[in-house]
Design a protein around this motif. Structure first.
Motif, PDB file in Angstrom:
ATOM      1  N   VAL A 293     -23.612 -17.237 -14.048  1.00 26.67           N
ATOM      2  CA  VAL A 293     -25.034 -17.575 -13.904  1.00 26.67           C
ATOM      3  C   VAL A 293     -25.824 -16.279 -14.006  1.00 26.67           C
ATOM      4  CG1 VAL A 293     -24.798 -17.774 -11.371  1.00 26.67           C
ATOM      5  CG2 VAL A 293     -26.833 -18.669 -12.476  1.00 26.67           C
ATOM      6  N   ASP A 294     -26.738 -16.279 -14.987  1.00 27.75           N
ATOM      7  CA  ASP A 294     -27.490 -15.075 -15.334  1.00 27.75           C
ATOM      8  C   ASP A 294     -28.957 -15.341 -14.974  1.00 27.75           C
ATOM      9  OD1 ASP A 294     -28.293 -12.723 -16.595  1.00 27.75           O
ATOM     10  OD2 ASP A 294     -28.038 -13.474 -18.613  1.00 27.75           O
TER      11      ASP A 294
ATOM     12  N   GLY B  17     -30.173 -18.213 -14.884  1.00 21.87           N
ATOM     13  CA  GLY B  17     -30.090 -19.472 -14.142  1.00 21.87           C
ATOM     14  C   GLY B  17     -30.618 -20.665 -14.920  1.00 21.87           C
TER      15      GLY B  17
ATOM     16  N   LYS C  34     -25.236  -5.994 -16.229  1.00 20.38           N
ATOM     17  CA  LYS C  34     -24.510  -5.434 -17.380  1.00 20.38           C
ATOM     18  C   LYS C  34     -23.958  -6.604 -18.172  1.00 20.38           C
ATOM     19  CE  LYS C  34     -24.444  -0.971 -16.475  1.00 20.38           C
ATOM     20  NZ  LYS C  34     -23.926  -0.415 -15.250  1.00 20.38           N
TER      21      LYS C  34
ATOM     22  N   ASP D   8     -17.990 -14.154 -23.857  1.00 24.17           N
ATOM     23  CA  ASP D   8     -17.993 -13.632 -25.231  1.00 24.17           C
ATOM     24  C   ASP D   8     -19.188 -12.749 -25.540  1.00 24.17           C
ATOM     25  OD1 ASP D   8     -19.902 -15.865 -25.164  1.00 24.17           O
ATOM     26  OD2 ASP D   8     -20.024 -15.520 -27.327  1.00 24.17           O
TER      27      ASP D   8
HETATM   28  P1  IMP Z   1     -28.494 -18.121 -18.165  1.00 23.43           P
HETATM   29  O1  IMP Z   1     -29.069 -19.389 -18.690  1.00 23.43           O
HETATM   30  O2  IMP Z   1     -29.393 -16.937 -18.440  1.00 23.43           O
HETATM   31  O3  IMP Z   1     -28.064 -18.162 -16.723  1.00 23.43           O
HETATM   32  O4  IMP Z   1     -27.259 -17.786 -19.063  1.00 23.43           O
HETATM   33  C1  IMP Z   1     -26.088 -18.367 -18.926  1.00 23.43           C
HETATM   34  C2  IMP Z   1     -25.257 -18.219 -20.176  1.00 23.43           C
HETATM   35  O5  IMP Z   1     -25.482 -16.987 -20.882  1.00 23.43           O
HETATM   36  C3  IMP Z   1     -23.846 -18.200 -19.721  1.00 23.43           C
HETATM   37  O6  IMP Z   1     -23.306 -19.494 -19.705  1.00 23.43           O
HETATM   38  C4  IMP Z   1     -23.187 -17.308 -20.734  1.00 23.43           C
HETATM   39  O7  IMP Z   1     -22.756 -18.090 -21.818  1.00 23.43           O
HETATM   40  C5  IMP Z   1     -24.262 -16.375 -21.213  1.00 23.43           C
HETATM   41  N1  IMP Z   1     -24.191 -15.039 -20.566  1.00 23.43           N
HETATM   42  C6  IMP Z   1     -25.034 -14.520 -19.657  1.00 23.43           C
HETATM   43  N2  IMP Z   1     -24.663 -13.277 -19.301  1.00 23.43           N
HETATM   44  C7  IMP Z   1     -23.539 -13.014 -20.001  1.00 23.43           C
HETATM   45  C8  IMP Z   1     -22.652 -11.869 -20.043  1.00 23.43           C
HETATM   46  O8  IMP Z   1     -22.810 -10.828 -19.375  1.00 23.43           O
HETATM   47  N3  IMP Z   1     -21.593 -11.990 -20.890  1.00 23.43           N
HETATM   48  C9  IMP Z   1     -21.350 -13.098 -21.637  1.00 23.43           C
HETATM   49  N4  IMP Z   1     -22.147 -14.185 -21.615  1.00 23.43           N
HETATM   50  C10 IMP Z   1     -23.232 -14.134 -20.803  1.00 23.43           C
END
Ligand code: IMP
Ligand code: MG
Length: 180
Positions: A102-103, A105, A151, A159
């Motif tokens: 979860v980045d 979100g 990071k 990936d």
């Molecule tokens: P979010 O919607 O920004 O929370 O992003 C979630 C999606 O972004 C995840 O399911 C990953 O596929 C991808 N993602 C976010 N950060 C990374 C990372 O550091 N490495 C690889 N994939 C990432």
């Protein structure tokens, strides 16, 4: 050929397995008297899902959905493209959604809402990695493995341009491997 030796891992394969055992014990305890459906999000959660399921000491069923996330590509775009949905009707069932990371979100919030709208008895979320500094929407995983710094990481399912998923450890992507 793309190199796959990234030096010192952020998390070794042993550290990942230890963390999964911890998560597995908690989940096994929490769902001891429930019939649980575990839903993995492809492709990123593939290895996490398979190791997590084998760490559980309860009988569960599994399903997958295949999504691509475009949450970083700006507003107005559907944050998640659903390539393949689960087949099962989850109404009144206990569901655990399993994601790699979860980045911001945005992806998790979207998927969670989509499943909640189908009326499950309960819905919880389990992620291996939590990049909490980058959160844009208010969402916390019910079960989270490691908190990581801001990071870009690859390996163990994660990936960069669909590569490096097969690394058995998690590493920070070296800058020289990134384009643009
Ligand atoms: P979010 O919607 O920004 O929370 O992003 C979630 C999606 O972004 C995840 O399911 C990953 O596929 C991808 N993602 C976010 N950060 C990374 C990372 O550091 N490495 C690889 N994939 C990432
Ligand atoms: Mg993903």
């Amino acid at each position: 050929m793309v190199g796959i030796d990234f030096g010192k891992p952020l998390f070794t394969s042993e550290e990942i397995q230890r963390k999964i055992q911890e998560l597995g014990s908690r989940i096994s305890k929490d769902y001891a008297d429930k019939d649980l459906l575990v839903v993995g999000v492809l492709k990123g959660a593939i290895f996490f899902m398979s190791d997590l399921l084998r760490s559980l000491r309860i009988s569960v069923r599994m399903d997958f959905m295949h999504c691509t996330s475009s949450s970083s590509k700006g507003k107005g775009v559907n944050p998640v493209q659903m390539l393949c949905d689960i087949k099962e009707d989850i109404k009144d069932k206990h569901v655990l959604l399993v994601e790699d990371i979860v980045d911001s979100g945005v992806t998790l919030q979207y998927l969670k809402q989509m499943l909640i709208d189908r009326g499950p008895a309960s819905l919880k979320v389990c992620v291996l990695l939590d990049k909490s500094e980058r959160r844009k929407v208010e969402i916390e995983a019910d079960y989270a493995g490691f908190r990581i710094p801001n990071k870009y990481v690859v390996g163990y399912g994660l990936d960069y341009k669909d590569r490096y998923r097969n690394l058995p450890y998690i590493a920070v992507l070296p800058l020289e491997e990134r384009e643009g």
